[in-house]
Scaffold this motif. Structure first.
Motif, short mmCIF file in Angstrom:
data_model
loop_
_atom_site.label_atom_id
_atom_site.label_comp_id
_atom_site.label_asym_id
_atom_site.label_seq_id
_atom_site.Cartn_x
_atom_site.Cartn_y
_atom_site.Cartn_z
N TYR A 38 -7.50 19.25 2.36
CA TYR A 38 -8.69 18.96 3.17
C TYR A 38 -9.61 18.01 2.43
O TYR A 38 -10.08 17.01 2.98
CB TYR A 38 -9.44 20.25 3.52
N MET A 39 -9.88 18.30 1.16
CA MET A 39 -10.80 17.46 0.39
C MET A 39 -10.22 16.06 0.18
O MET A 39 -10.93 15.06 0.34
CB MET A 39 -11.10 18.10 -0.96
N LEU A 40 -8.95 15.98 -0.15
CA LEU A 40 -8.35 14.68 -0.47
C LEU A 40 -8.05 13.87 0.79
O LEU A 40 -8.34 12.67 0.85
CB LEU A 40 -7.07 14.89 -1.28
N ASP A 41 -7.47 14.51 1.78
CA ASP A 41 -6.98 13.79 2.96
C ASP A 41 -7.98 13.71 4.11
O ASP A 41 -7.74 12.98 5.07
CB ASP A 41 -5.69 14.42 3.47
N CYS A 42 -9.04 14.46 4.01
CA CYS A 42 -10.05 14.44 5.08
C CYS A 42 -11.41 14.04 4.53
O CYS A 42 -11.92 12.97 4.82
CB CYS A 42 -10.12 15.80 5.77
N SER A 43 -11.99 14.91 3.72
CA SER A 43 -13.36 14.68 3.26
C SER A 43 -13.50 13.39 2.47
O SER A 43 -14.40 12.58 2.73
CB SER A 43 -13.82 15.87 2.41
N ILE A 44 -12.61 13.16 1.52
CA ILE A 44 -12.69 11.96 0.69
C ILE A 44 -12.16 10.74 1.44
O ILE A 44 -12.79 9.68 1.47
CB ILE A 44 -11.93 12.16 -0.63
N ARG A 45 -10.99 10.88 2.03
CA ARG A 45 -10.34 9.73 2.68
C ARG A 45 -11.21 9.14 3.77
O ARG A 45 -11.34 7.91 3.88
CB ARG A 45 -8.99 10.15 3.27
N PHE A 46 -11.79 9.99 4.61
CA PHE A 46 -12.53 9.48 5.76
C PHE A 46 -14.04 9.42 5.54
O PHE A 46 -14.80 9.31 6.49
CB PHE A 46 -12.20 10.31 7.01
N PHE A 64 -1.19 8.73 0.27
CA PHE A 64 -0.68 9.78 1.17
C PHE A 64 0.52 10.45 0.51
O PHE A 64 1.38 9.78 -0.07
CB PHE A 64 -0.24 9.18 2.51
N THR A 65 0.59 11.76 0.62
CA THR A 65 1.73 12.48 0.05
C THR A 65 1.91 13.79 0.80
O THR A 65 1.18 14.11 1.74
CB THR A 65 1.53 12.73 -1.46
N GLY A 66 2.90 14.58 0.36
CA GLY A 66 3.25 15.83 1.04
C GLY A 66 2.57 17.05 0.47
O GLY A 66 1.39 17.04 0.15
N ASP A 113 2.82 16.37 -6.76
CA ASP A 113 2.69 15.12 -6.02
C ASP A 113 1.23 14.85 -5.67
O ASP A 113 0.77 13.70 -5.68
CB ASP A 113 3.52 15.16 -4.74
N ASN A 114 0.50 15.90 -5.38
CA ASN A 114 -0.91 15.74 -5.02
C ASN A 114 -1.76 15.38 -6.24
O ASN A 114 -2.75 14.66 -6.11
CB ASN A 114 -1.43 17.00 -4.32
N TRP A 115 -1.38 15.87 -7.40
CA TRP A 115 -2.06 15.42 -8.62
C TRP A 115 -1.87 13.91 -8.80
O TRP A 115 -2.83 13.17 -9.08
CB TRP A 115 -1.49 16.14 -9.85
N THR A 169 -5.55 7.64 -5.94
CA THR A 169 -6.74 7.45 -5.11
C THR A 169 -7.93 7.00 -5.95
O THR A 169 -8.66 6.09 -5.58
CB THR A 169 -7.08 8.75 -4.36
N THR A 170 -8.12 7.65 -7.11
CA THR A 170 -9.24 7.25 -7.97
C THR A 170 -9.05 5.83 -8.50
O THR A 170 -10.01 5.06 -8.62
CB THR A 170 -9.42 8.21 -9.16
N LYS A 171 -7.81 5.45 -8.80
CA LYS A 171 -7.54 4.09 -9.30
C LYS A 171 -7.86 3.05 -8.24
O LYS A 171 -8.49 2.02 -8.53
CB LYS A 171 -6.07 4.00 -9.70
N LEU A 172 -7.45 3.31 -7.01
CA LEU A 172 -7.73 2.37 -5.93
C LEU A 172 -9.22 2.29 -5.65
O LEU A 172 -9.78 1.19 -5.52
CB LEU A 172 -6.98 2.79 -4.65
#
Length: 294
Positions: A182-190, A234-236, A241-243, A249-252
């Motif tokens: 949720y934090m990585l793929d929703c809160s942060i991403r969007f 994006f990952t599974g 893999d999420n680490w 994500t931080t690099k980009l």
């Protein structure tokens, strides 16, 4: 699937015969020369009527445009005036998002010094029985273009990003995949990531383009390298893999934020970045049975 000409002709013919409908205005992507249009693009007609309740209380009129697969309805208040939407997906794949306005709402919009954004994006008058739309200003097709951030907005998004990533790290260490995603793929991403990508696109395109909602047209505007790096965020479901994705994500984010800052004359907070990045690595390397962070 019906062709655009068939859908619009059916709409015009029906509205022309309906005494309560005084005007029909087509809006959104099919009237915006800057927007890509394909067979799945919605039709977004505004029905300007003398009695909205007739259309709101009985939805059987929607069946005149085909066999309904599914639909959704809502109501809104603008300028103190109630209006409705009926969003309909038909079995042949045609999707029509009807807006139902009382004449009074159009009259209020005509009094505004500027068009509302959704009309400035583009519109086409399909029918006007009484000349109600004559005062509408022409669209500039520039609504929703990316705006330059102020220094405070720029630094605020960076602060938010480096705060939120700490929650991802703790959740991954705890094996709390759902919250981490949720934090990585929703809160942060969007939020902070999406905003920084938009500013990067704005910087590269003279702040004159609209990247669409929630990054819809990011691929269209991003260079190959940046799009490739964004895809890799994006990952599974595997924790490891999420680490990896967190650090990609931080690099980009870092690269884009530094470039945006340089383009606008703002200083990127490297020390904040370094402190939080060190924290993330420390959490990642912390044993699962640890009872102390030191």
């Amino acid at each position: 699937m019906r062709k655009e000409s068939e859908v619009l002709e059916q709409l015009i013919q029906w509205a022309g015969k309906h005494e309560l409908i005084r005007a029909v205005i087509l809006t959104s992507s099919r009237t915006n020369p800057k927007a890509p249009v394909d067979l799945f693009s919605d039709y977004d007609p505004v029905l300007v009527v003398t009695d909205t309740e007739v259309f709101a209380k009985d939805d059987r009129w929607l069946e005149l445009f085909g066999s309904i697969l599914t639909s959704f309805k809502d109501e809104f208040i603008s300028d103190g005036i109630k209006h409705y939407t009926r969003l309909v997906l038909y079995h042949d794949g045609v999707k029509i998002d009807f807006s139902i306005w009382p004449v009074e709402l159009l009259e209020q919009i005509l009094k505004r010094p500027e068009l509302p954004d959704f009309l400035d994006l583009g519109y086409r008058v399909l029918l006007d029985k009484d000349g109600l739309t004559k005062g509408l200003k022409p669209p500039t097709h520039s609504a929703y273009a990316i705006s330059k951030p102020t220094k405070e907005e720029y630094l605020g998004q960076i602060q938010e990003f480096w705060w939120d990533v700490t929650y991802v790290a703790k959740s991954l260490w705890r094996d709390e995949l759902f919250f981490a995603k949720y934090m990585l793929d929703c809160s942060i991403r969007f939020s902070s990531l999406q905003k920084m990508v938009e500013w990067y696109i704005g910087l590269k395109n003279d702040w004159a383009v609209n990247p669409g909602k929630y990054g819809r047209w990011f691929k269209r505007y991003l260079d190959r390298r940046t799009w490739s790096e964004l895809e890799k965020t994006f990952t599974g479901s595997r924790i490891e893999d999420n680490w990896e994705t967190l650090f990609k994500t931080t690099k980009l984010f870092r690269r884009l934020a530094i470039e945006v800052g340089e383009g606008l004359g703002y200083t990127y907070p490297h020390q904040l970045d370094e402190r939080v990045s060190e924290y993330l690595l420390k959490v990642r390397n912390l044993g699962r049975d640890a009872d102390d962070f030191d």
